[in-house]
Design an enzyme around this catalytic site. Structure first.
Site, PDB file in Angstrom:
ATOM      1  N   LEU A 225       0.811  -1.218   0.000  1.00 38.08           N
ATOM      2  CA  LEU A 225       0.000   0.000   0.000  1.00 38.08           C
ATOM      3  C   LEU A 225       0.843   1.267   0.000  1.00 38.08           C
ATOM      4  CD1 LEU A 225      -2.626  -1.132   2.685  1.00 38.08           C
ATOM      5  CD2 LEU A 225      -2.818  -1.322   0.184  1.00 38.08           C
ATOM      6  N   GLY A 226       2.077   1.180  -0.466  1.00 37.78           N
ATOM      7  CA  GLY A 226       2.921   2.370  -0.513  1.00 37.78           C
ATOM      8  C   GLY A 226       3.135   2.958   0.863  1.00 37.78           C
ATOM      9  N   ASP A 228       1.164   3.520   3.127  1.00 34.75           N
ATOM     10  CA  ASP A 228       0.339   2.923   4.177  1.00 34.75           C
ATOM     11  C   ASP A 228       0.812   1.517   4.562  1.00 34.75           C
ATOM     12  OD1 ASP A 228      -1.424   5.082   4.523  1.00 34.75           O
ATOM     13  OD2 ASP A 228      -2.605   4.462   2.786  1.00 34.75           O
ATOM     14  N   ASP A 250      12.259   8.768  -4.803  1.00 36.08           N
ATOM     15  CA  ASP A 250      11.843   8.120  -6.043  1.00 36.08           C
ATOM     16  C   ASP A 250      11.236   6.769  -5.676  1.00 36.08           C
ATOM     17  OD1 ASP A 250      11.573   6.897  -8.517  1.00 36.08           O
ATOM     18  OD2 ASP A 250      13.686   7.063  -9.078  1.00 36.08           O
ATOM     19  N   THR A 252      10.347   4.409  -7.728  1.00 38.63           N
ATOM     20  CA  THR A 252      10.633   3.369  -8.711  1.00 38.63           C
ATOM     21  C   THR A 252      11.344   2.185  -8.050  1.00 38.63           C
ATOM     22  OG1 THR A 252      10.916   5.069 -10.404  1.00 38.63           O
ATOM     23  CG2 THR A 252      11.723   2.864 -10.924  1.00 38.63           C
ATOM     24  N   ASP A 256       9.538  -3.827  -5.990  1.00 31.56           N
ATOM     25  CA  ASP A 256      10.480  -4.911  -6.286  1.00 31.56           C
ATOM     26  C   ASP A 256      11.392  -5.181  -5.091  1.00 31.56           C
ATOM     27  OD1 ASP A 256       9.431  -5.149  -8.827  1.00 31.56           O
ATOM     28  OD2 ASP A 256      10.927  -3.819  -9.731  1.00 31.56           O
ATOM     29  N   GLY A 289      16.632   6.616  -2.833  1.00 27.59           N
ATOM     30  CA  GLY A 289      17.621   6.840  -3.887  1.00 27.59           C
ATOM     31  C   GLY A 289      16.937   6.846  -5.239  1.00 27.59           C
ATOM     32  N   GLY A 291      16.338   5.514  -8.958  1.00 26.81           N
ATOM     33  CA  GLY A 291      16.540   4.283  -9.706  1.00 26.81           C
ATOM     34  C   GLY A 291      16.086   3.079  -8.912  1.00 26.81           C
TER      35      GLY A 291
END
Length: 310
Positions: A225-226, A228, A250, A252, A256, A289, A291
Site C-alpha cells: 500500500l505504498g 500505508d 523516487d 521506482t 520490487d 535513492g 533508480g
C-alpha cells in the site's frame, strides 16, 4: 542455507525526472535523465542478494550493449547468472520511467528479449531447487514460463512467491498459476484488477480484498500500500503492517525491493509476518535513492531500520 531463485525480466531503465507527470498530449522538459539497470526480475534478484542470501536469476537479455550493462551490474551485486540467456533475435528489454517531483512515477515496458525466456528455458529448474528454497516470479515474462517455474518449484518442495505484475488479461491463464502459489504479492492497482473490486476507502478495507484474492488459490496474499505499508492474509489471520519512515525521493522499484527481501527473508527462515515487515523496510529504503536498484540494503541494515535482530 536455502536460496532464492528468481525467474523474471531484466531491462534497462531510461529514467527522466519531471516536475509533474505529463497529461495526455502534453510535452514536458525533463530536469534530469539516467540510464539504469532494472526489470522486475533483476530488481528483485538484486534485493534478495543484498539481503545476503544466495540468489540465482533466470532471465534473458539481447546481444547488445544494454545486455552487457545488465550482466555487469547484476554480477557486481552478487546475483548468480549461470541461467542468464543471451539472444540475438531481440534487443534487451527497455523501460521508459518518468518520475515526478512528488516521487510518483509512470512506467512503460518494451519486453524485447524477455519474451525469449520461454518455458523451455526453465526446464532444468528442478535440478537446482531444494525443499527450503523460494522461487520468485513476476509477469513481465511469458505467463507459461512463470507457470512452468511454479510447477517445477512445487515438485522440488520449494515455495513459490508470485508478484502478479503486470496482471495479465482475464483469459491469460492466471487462475491455474495462482492455485500453486504460496504467497501472492500485488499492489493496490493489481489487487483491485484481480479481485474485480474498486479500491476501499481506508486501509482496513484492504483486508477483505486480500481475503478475496486468497480465495483464488494462493495460500497467502500480501497487498502493498505504498505509504500505508501492507496488509496480509494467511490461514485464519489477517493483519496490517505499517510503513516504515522514509525520506522519499523516487518510488521506482520500491515494490520490487519489497518482493525480493520478502522472498529472501522467507528463505532465511523468517515467518511471513516478519518477512512482510522486512519487505516494508526494504521498500521504504528503496525510495530514498534514484533508480530501481540505487538504495537497496542488506539484512543487518534493514534489521536495524526495523529495530530488531535476526
Amino acid at each position: 542455507m536455502s536460496r532464492v531463485v528468481v525467474v523474471g525480466s531484466a531491462n534497462v531503465d531510461v529514467t527522466t525526472q519531471v516536475p509533474t507527470l505529463p497529461a495526455p498530449g502534453q510535452t514536458l522538459l525533463a530536469t534530469g535523465t539516467a540510464l539504469l539497470p532494472g526489470g522486475k526480475g533483476a530488481n528483485q534478484a538484486v534485493a534478495a542478494s543484498r539481503w545476503g542470501i544466495d540468489t540465482e536469476l533466470y532471465a534473458a537479455v539481447g546481444a547488445d550493449s544494454f545486455g552487457r550493462l545488465l550482466r555487469s551490474a547484476l554480477a557486481e551485486q552478487g546475483v548468480g547468472l549461470d541461467r542468464l540467456i543471451e539472444t540475438g533475435s531481440e534487443p534487451t528489454g527497455l523501460a521508459l520511467v518518468t518520475v515526478a517531483a512528488d516521487a510518483e512515477n509512470t512506467i512503460v515496458v518494451a519486453p524485447g528479449a524477455n519474451s525469449a525466456l520461454t518455458a523451455g528455458a526453465v526446464a532444468d529448474l528442478p535440478a537446482h531447487l531444494g525443499a527450503g528454497d523460494v522461487v520468485l516470479l513476476q509477469l513481465e515474462v511469458p505467463l507459461a514460463t512463470a507457470a512452468a517455474a511454479a510447477t517445477a518449484a512445487r515438485a522440488a518442495g520449494a515455495r513459490v512467491v508470485l508478484n502478479a505484475a503486470p496482471p495479465p488479461p482475464a483469459s491469460g491463464g492466471l487462475a491455474e498459476l495462482l492455485a500453486g502459489v504460496d504467497v501472492l504479492v500485488v499492489n493496490e492497482t493489481e489487487a483491485t484488477a484481480l479481485a474485480g473490486t474498486g479500491p476501499p476507502g481506508e486501509t482496513a478495507g484492504w483486508l477483505p480484498v486480500a481475503a478475496a484474492l486468497r480465495a483464488l488459490g494462493p495460500a497467502a496474499v500480501v497487498i502493498t500500500l505504498g505509504g500505508d505499508g501492507a496488509v496480509a492474509c494467511a490461514g485464519d489471520e489477517a493483519w496490517h503492517q505499517a510503513a516504515l519512515p522514509a525520506a522519499v525521493l523516487d518510488t521506482t522499484g520500491a515494490g520490487d525491493a519489497f518482493c525480493g527481501v520478502l522472498a529472501a527473508a522467507l528463505a532465511d527462515g523468517r515467518s511471513l509476518p516478519r518477512a512482510v515487515r522486512a519487505g516494508c523496510a526494504a521498500g521504504a529504503a528503496a525510495t530514498e535513492g534514484r533508480g530501481a536498484q540505487a538504495a537497496l540494503y542488506g539484512r543487518d541494515q534493514l534489521d536495524a531500520r526495523m529495530g530488531e535482530g535476526a
